[in-house]
Design an enzyme around this catalytic site. Structure first.
Site, PDB file in Angstrom:
ATOM      1  N   GLY A 184       0.830  -1.209   0.000  1.00  0.00           N
ATOM      2  CA  GLY A 184       0.000   0.000   0.000  1.00  0.00           C
ATOM      3  C   GLY A 184       0.860   1.252   0.000  1.00  0.00           C
ATOM      4  O   GLY A 184       1.596   1.505   0.949  1.00  0.00           O
ATOM      5  N   ILE A 188      -0.053   5.819   5.077  1.00  0.00           N
ATOM      6  CA  ILE A 188       0.740   5.111   6.083  1.00  0.00           C
ATOM      7  C   ILE A 188       1.937   4.426   5.443  1.00  0.00           C
ATOM      8  O   ILE A 188       3.068   4.524   5.944  1.00  0.00           O
ATOM      9  CB  ILE A 188      -0.143   4.088   6.838  1.00  0.00           C
ATOM     10  CG1 ILE A 188      -1.194   4.841   7.670  1.00  0.00           C
ATOM     11  CG2 ILE A 188       0.703   3.175   7.728  1.00  0.00           C
ATOM     12  CD1 ILE A 188      -2.180   3.948   8.406  1.00  0.00           C
ATOM     13  N   GLU A 207       2.237  -1.496  -4.603  1.00  0.00           N
ATOM     14  CA  GLU A 207       0.972  -0.766  -4.721  1.00  0.00           C
ATOM     15  C   GLU A 207       0.142  -1.381  -5.851  1.00  0.00           C
ATOM     16  O   GLU A 207       0.658  -1.653  -6.929  1.00  0.00           O
ATOM     17  CB  GLU A 207       1.278   0.722  -4.987  1.00  0.00           C
ATOM     18  CG  GLU A 207       0.108   1.573  -5.431  1.00  0.00           C
ATOM     19  CD  GLU A 207      -1.075   1.625  -4.465  1.00  0.00           C
ATOM     20  OE1 GLU A 207      -0.862   1.859  -3.259  1.00  0.00           O
ATOM     21  OE2 GLU A 207      -2.207   1.428  -4.922  1.00  0.00           O
ATOM     22  N   HIS A 449       9.307  37.859   4.619  1.00  0.00           N
ATOM     23  CA  HIS A 449      10.408  37.357   3.798  1.00  0.00           C
ATOM     24  C   HIS A 449      11.575  36.984   4.702  1.00  0.00           C
ATOM     25  O   HIS A 449      11.861  37.705   5.647  1.00  0.00           O
ATOM     26  CB  HIS A 449      10.853  38.444   2.820  1.00  0.00           C
ATOM     27  CG  HIS A 449      12.021  38.045   1.984  1.00  0.00           C
ATOM     28  ND1 HIS A 449      11.903  37.137   0.947  1.00  0.00           N
ATOM     29  CD2 HIS A 449      13.322  38.408   2.040  1.00  0.00           C
ATOM     30  CE1 HIS A 449      13.097  36.974   0.394  1.00  0.00           C
ATOM     31  NE2 HIS A 449      13.971  37.735   1.037  1.00  0.00           N
TER      32      HIS A 449
END
Ligand code: FAD
Ligand code: NAD
Length: 470
Positions: A184, A188, A207, A449
């Site tokens: 996956g 996570i 995946e 900045h």
């Protein structure tokens, strides 16, 4: 055994970000509140989710930078990872925050009942505490039981002599895995895969979809994919996981051409999503309307049963802590008689990869669809961090900020950014959307900045055709 009875106005099941925030706010509003928590106050987020993962991400960054050395004129000799000490440091942060939640609940007079709540009906739950059975009756029942990791039936947690693990174990490996395979490439998988790669493990991510973080647009994900490649994380896309090999020491996957490949691993992290925790605590007795696997709620987090409410992960996507908290706060106020609805202009989402990704409001695709529906054109402008002084001084020139706005009235519709530390820009993005800001509002606000925020201003200037630094 006869139960011991008690009464409360609001009974909260679950002490995660949704439940504990609801309880604190309710108590602030004078509502007698009881919170039942079976595991640990703070829920998934504080104990086994957001906080420990972000702590490890920070530690892994620090270690990788030191180990890499030799840049910005810094030479480092002899960097060593003391993993038990790193884990103890992470646990200390978790303990500080969960202790803080306990203190806040106490300070506000919330009764905290440790134990697992079993639903009896819409007005009562039972909690077993050793020999004793408590029955708590309430006027309002708030369900905030959260979510659990999805298990793959052909790759169950614990298989391969404990080799196959969820994120909970992957936040607490006591030994550095030599070879970690992650299933996956979502939130996570990439957050924790990057952590263990930076600590020194060989990491392969598998995946099912043809790209990493498939929920995000391709441009946004490119810098993350490039960084993973630089780090040496192997990503196998469009691969199908078959299960463990016969010896139980490797993951078998099928590549896009249909060939089987074995990936030896001493740890396999399965991170293929989470699902609402609807089983095992008598929720079915309420026979609530469901929306897929989640408890169905309306725009006030009311379920289909009167005075029974549901929030957070239990109530479905997006599974994010800040969304659970916002819903919890709202429900407490509704019970106190306030007029509220859960209709945020955006719920920003941050992926704490390297570099980070943040999205808020419409995506390019959803903005175009909205434009087609309502008859307006969409302006889109990006500003690259390569042209931002602060990003260069942070040695982080990759990434960009992108703004989407209506072409006719310049109303800002959405933001996306990818780059170092862009998670902190989520506040500016969320505020501009919630306030209904126009491109001019942001473009003509003086931004300090050198900061990354100047890229936010410059993206708006560019959308107006007035970019100064590109
Ligand atoms: P939970 O936090 O899951 O809390 C529910 C609680 O209810 C638990 O403590 C549980 O023990 C308790 N409970 C359940 N049933 C009962 C019962 N019957 N009786 C008593 N108690 C019960 N989200 C982000 O926004 N940002 C992140 O960076 C982020 N990182 C994450 C990283 C990881 C590894 C994981 C796993 C998740 C992450 N999330 C993140 C998601 C986030 O943790 C969840 O969205 C959030 O915790 C949901 O809050 P909740 O209150 O709905 O549920
Ligand atoms: P996810 O939905 O983010 O990613 C799951 C990934 O697994 C997807 O890319 C999916 O295509 C892939 N997948 C599914 N089945 C597969 C299979 N059989 N083989 C290979 N790949 C497969 O889920 P997650 O990473 O488990 O996280 C769960 C939830 O927790 C997230 O949806 C998010 O809401 C929350 N979370 C948030 C954060 C954050 O806010 N930074 C961090 C971690 C988790």
């Amino acid at each position: 055994m006869a139960p011991v009875h008690s009464q409360t106005q609001l009974l909260v099941v679950g002490g995660g970000p949704g439940g504990y925030v609801a309880a604190i706010r309710a108590a602030q509003l004078g509502i007698k509140t009881t919170l039942v928590e079976g595991a640990a106050l703070g829920g998934t987020c504080l104990n086994i989710g957001c906080i420990p993962s972000k702590a490890l991400i920070h530690a892994a960054d620090a270690y990788a930078q030191a180990a890499q050395g030799g840049f910005m004129g810094i030479q480092v000799d002899g960097v060593r990872l003391d993993l038990p000490q790193t884990l103890a440091w992470k646990d200390g942060i978790v303990a500080k925050l969960t202790g803080g939640v306990a203190t806040l609940l106490k300070k506000h007079g919330v009764r905290v009942v440790p134990g697992w709540a079993e639903i009896v009906d819409g007005k009562s739950v039972e909690v077993r505490q050793g020999e004793e059975l408590l029955r708590i009756q309430c006027e309002h029942l708030l369900l905030a039981a959260g979510s659990q990791e999805v298990e793959l039936p052909f790759l169950p947690f614990g298989a391969g002599d404990g080799r196959v693990v969820s994120s909970t174990e992957a936040l607490a490996f006591t030994e550095l895995p030599r070879r970690l395979v992650v299933v996956g490439a979502g939130y996570i998988g990439l957050e924790l895969g990057t952590v263990w790669r930076k600590f020194g493990a060989e990491v392969t991510v598998v995946e099912a979809q043809p790209r990493i973080l498939p929920a995000y647009d391709a441009e946004l994900v490119k810098p993350v994919a490039a960084a993973l490649a630089r780090l040496g994380v192997q990503t196998l896309l469009a691969h199908r996981v078959e299960g463990l090999n016969a010896a139980g020491d490797a993951l078998t996957v099928r590549d896009p051409q249909g060939s089987l490949v074995e990936l030896p691993a001493d740890r396999i992290l399965v991170a293929v999503g989470r699902r609402p925790r609807t089983l095992g605590w008598g929720l079915e007795r309420l026979m609530l309307d469901m929306a897929g696997g989640a408890v169905k709620v309306d725009a006030q987090c009311r379920t289909s049963m009167k005075d029974v409410w549901a929030i957070g992960d239990l109530a479905g996507e997006p599974l994010l802590a800040h969304r659970a908290m916002a819903q919890g706060e709202m429900v407490a106020e509704l019970i106190a008689g306030h007029r509220r609805r859960f209709e945020p202009a955006s719920i920003p989402a941050v992926c704490f990869t390297d570099p980070e990704i943040v999205v808020a409001g419409h995506t390019p695709t959803s903005a175009e669809a909205e434009g087609t529906r309502h008859g307006f054109k969409v302006l889109q402008a990006t500003f690259p961090f390569a042209a931002n002084g602060r990003a260069l001084s942070l040695e982080a020139p990759e990434g960009f900020v992108r703004v989407l706005a209506r072409a006719d009235n310049h109303l800002i519709l959405g933001w996306q950014a990818v780059g170092a530390a862009v998670s902190e820009l989520s506040a500016a993005f969320g505020l501009s959307l919630e306030m209904g800001a126009r491109l001019e509002d942001v473009a003509h606000t003086i931004h300090a900045h050198p900061t990354l925020g100047e890229a936010v201003q410059e993206a708006c200037l560019r959308a107006l055709g007035q970019a100064l630094h590109i």
